[in-house]
Design a protein around this motif. Structure first.
Motif, PDB file in Angstrom:
ATOM      1  N   ASP A 276       0.820  -1.209   0.000  1.00 24.44           N
ATOM      2  CA  ASP A 276       0.000   0.000   0.000  1.00 24.44           C
ATOM      3  C   ASP A 276       0.856   1.263   0.000  1.00 24.44           C
TER       4      ASP A 276
ATOM      5  N   GLN B 131       3.643   1.771  -1.534  1.00 27.94           N
ATOM      6  CA  GLN B 131       4.382   2.042  -2.759  1.00 27.94           C
ATOM      7  C   GLN B 131       3.775   3.252  -3.488  1.00 27.94           C
TER       8      GLN B 131
ATOM      9  N   THR C  38       1.983   5.295  -5.975  1.00 28.62           N
ATOM     10  CA  THR C  38       0.921   4.819  -6.861  1.00 28.62           C
ATOM     11  C   THR C  38       0.474   5.855  -7.879  1.00 28.62           C
TER      12      THR C  38
ATOM     13  N   ASP D  50       2.842   8.195  -2.567  1.00 28.56           N
ATOM     14  CA  ASP D  50       1.737   7.416  -2.030  1.00 28.56           C
ATOM     15  C   ASP D  50       0.799   8.367  -1.283  1.00 28.56           C
ATOM     16  N   ASP D  51      -0.239   7.796  -0.674  1.00 25.90           N
ATOM     17  CA  ASP D  51      -1.242   8.622  -0.005  1.00 25.90           C
ATOM     18  C   ASP D  51      -0.640   9.489   1.092  1.00 25.90           C
TER      19      ASP D  51
END
Length: 390
Positions: A20, A22, A24, A122-123
Motif C-alpha cells: 500500500d 508504494q 501509486t 503514495d497517499d
C-alpha cells in the motif's frame, strides 16, 4: 530441501502495508509564484495547464498559452504533452517537441517562468505535501496580517498627528471688536478637507473664508493644507471675488497637475458701512438671521480649480447690529438619518435661532447627532456662526 514455511498472519499484513505504501500516482508541485508548494494531482484522465479557466489548472501567467500543456497517465507511465504552446514546454530544461516521459523528481518548465516538479507519491506523502503547503499559506497569511496590522497602527498614529497639525493650522478666530464667532469643525477621518480662516482687514472690516476640498480623508486633508497656504497669499486681494479669482488662477496654473478642486465662500463684514460683501464658488448659500427673519444670500460661481480665467459673483447685503451670519459646508446639512433623510438647512437654522452664541454650535452638534442616530457622518462638517455685536 526443507519445506517452505508459510507466511504468518503478521507477515502477510506487513507485506500488504508495504504494498500500500508504494508510490501509486504522480503529482506536480508548483515551485514558483504566489502558490509555491501547491500540489496538483494527476488523475487518470490527465490534467491540462494554461491561462484559460477552462483548463484543469489555471495558471495566470502571461507567458503561457490559453491551453498550454497536458500531463497524462498511460500504461507506460506519465507524459507531458505540449499543446502547440507559444513559449514551449521543458523537462529538465530540454524542450519538449511533442511529448516527453516524466520520471520521479523531474523539473518541468512551462513558458518563461512557470516551474513545477513531478513526483511519484503514495497517499501519506501526498497528504504530507498538501499539509506543508497549507501550513506555508497560513504562515504567509499570518505574516501578511501582522505586516498590515503594524502598517495600520503606524497609519493611525500618523493620522492622529496629521489631525492635530490640522487643528493647529485652523486656529480659532481672534477676538475682534464688534464681532463674535463660534466654530464647529468635525473632520470625517481624523483629518479632513474643510478649512476656515477669519481675520481683520481693518478696524471695521473682518474677512471670512470657508472652503471644502472635494473628497475626504488624507488626499482632501493635503489639499486643504495647500489651499490654506495659497490663501495666505491671496487674502489681501481687494474684495471677496478677487480672492477666489486669485486662488483659481493658482490652482489652474501652478497646481493644475494636482487636480485640486474645492468649493468656497469669502465674506467681508464691514461694520462701519453695515454691510456684507459675499463671493461664492459652488458653495452652499450663506444665511443671515436677524430681526427681520431669515435671509438666504445669493450664491453661485464655479468650483475653484476647475477652469482658468473664471470669475466669481459678488453681492452686497445689509448687516445690522445683532444680525447672525451662518456659513457651513455641506457635510453638515447632508448628514443622514437611518432612513436616508438629510438633516437639511431648515433644521440647521432652527437649531441656531434664538440661541445665544456660546450655545449655538453645541445646539447644532447635538441636533445633528440625535437626528443621525447610529449612522455615521458621510463627509467633513464645518459651521461658522458669526454675530455682529456692535
Amino acid at each position: 530441501m526443507p519445506p517452505t514455511k508459510p507466511p504468518s498472519a503478521s507477515e502477510t499484513v506487513m507485506s500488504q502495508r508495504e504494498l500500500d505504501a508504494q508510490p501509486t500516482r504522480g503529482v506536480l508541485t508548483l515551485t514558483t509564484g504566489a502558490e509555491t508548494g501547491r500540489v496538483i494531482s494527476i488523475e487518470d484522465r490527465g490534467v491540462t495547464l494554461g491561462r484559460s479557466e477552462e483548463c484543469s489548472v489555471c495558471l495566470p501567467d502571461l507567458s503561457l498559452s490559453r491551453v498550454h500543456a497536458r500531463v497524462r497517465r498511460t500504461e507506460g507511465g506519465y507524459f507531458l504533452e505540449d499543446l502547440k504552446s507559444r513559449n514551449g514546454c521543458f523537462v529538465n530544461e530540454a524542450r519538449v517537441d511533442f511529448a516527453a516521459a516524466l520520471e520521479n523528481g523531474d523539473r518541468v518548465r512551462l513558458g518563461d517562468t512557470v516551474t513545477l516538479r513531478f513526483f511519484l507519491v503514495d497517499d501519506r506523502e501526498e497528504a504530507a505535501m498538501r499539509a506543508a503547503f497549507e501550513a506555508s499559506r497560513r504562515d504567509a497569511l499570518a505574516t501578511r496580517l501582522k505586516q498590515l496590522t503594524e502598517r495600520d497602527e503606524t497609519l493611525r498614529d500618523e493620522l492622529v498627528a496629521a489631525g492635530e497639525f490640522q487643528r493647529r493650522a485652523l486656529v480659532r478666530p481672534p477676538a475682534m471688536n464688534g464681532v463674535a464667532i463660534d466654530v464647529l469643525y468635525r473632520p470625517l477621518d481624523g483629518v479632513g478637507g474643510d478649512l476656515f480662516h477669519v481675520s481683520p482687514l481693518s478696524e471695521s472690516v473682518t474677512r471670512v473664508f470657508l472652503a471644502d476640498a472635494t473628497g475626504h480623508g488624507i488626499r482632501a486633508s493635503l489639499s486643504m493644507m495647500l489651499i490654506l497656504s495659497e490663501y495666505e497669499s491671496a487674502r489681501e486681494a481687494t474684495g471677496p471675488a478677487a480672492v477666489l479669482a486669485s486662488l483659481n488662477d493658482r490652482f489652474t496654473s501652478v497646481h493644475a497637475h494636482l487636480g485640486v478642486r474645492f468649493t468656497g465662500v469669502c465674506v467681508d463684514l464691514d461694520r462701519a458701512r453695515g454691510s456684507l460683501r459675499v463671493a461664492t464658488a459652488a458653495h452652499p448659500s450663506l444665511w443671515l438671521l436677524g430681526a427681520a427673519g431669515r435671509a438666504e444670500l445669493p450664491s453661485g460661481g464655479p468650483f475653484v480649480g476647475l477652469l482658468p480665467g473664471m470669475s466669481f459673483p459678488e453681492v452686497e447685503h445689509p448687516l445690522a447690529p445683532r444680525d447672525r451670519l451662518v456659513a457651513y459646508t455641506d457635510g453638515l446639512t447632508e448628514a443622514f438619518d437611518p432612513s436616508g433623510e438629510a438633516f437639511g438647512e431648515s433644521r440647521l437654522l432652527d437649531a441656531l435661532t434664538g440661541v445665544e452664541l456660546g450655545l449655538a454650535v453645541r445646539a447644532v452638534e447635538k441636533a445633528v447627532d440625535i437626528f443621525r442616530g447610529a449612522r455615521a457622518l458621510d463627509d467633513d462638517a464645518t459651521l461658522l456662526v458669526i454675530d455682529r455685536t456692535g
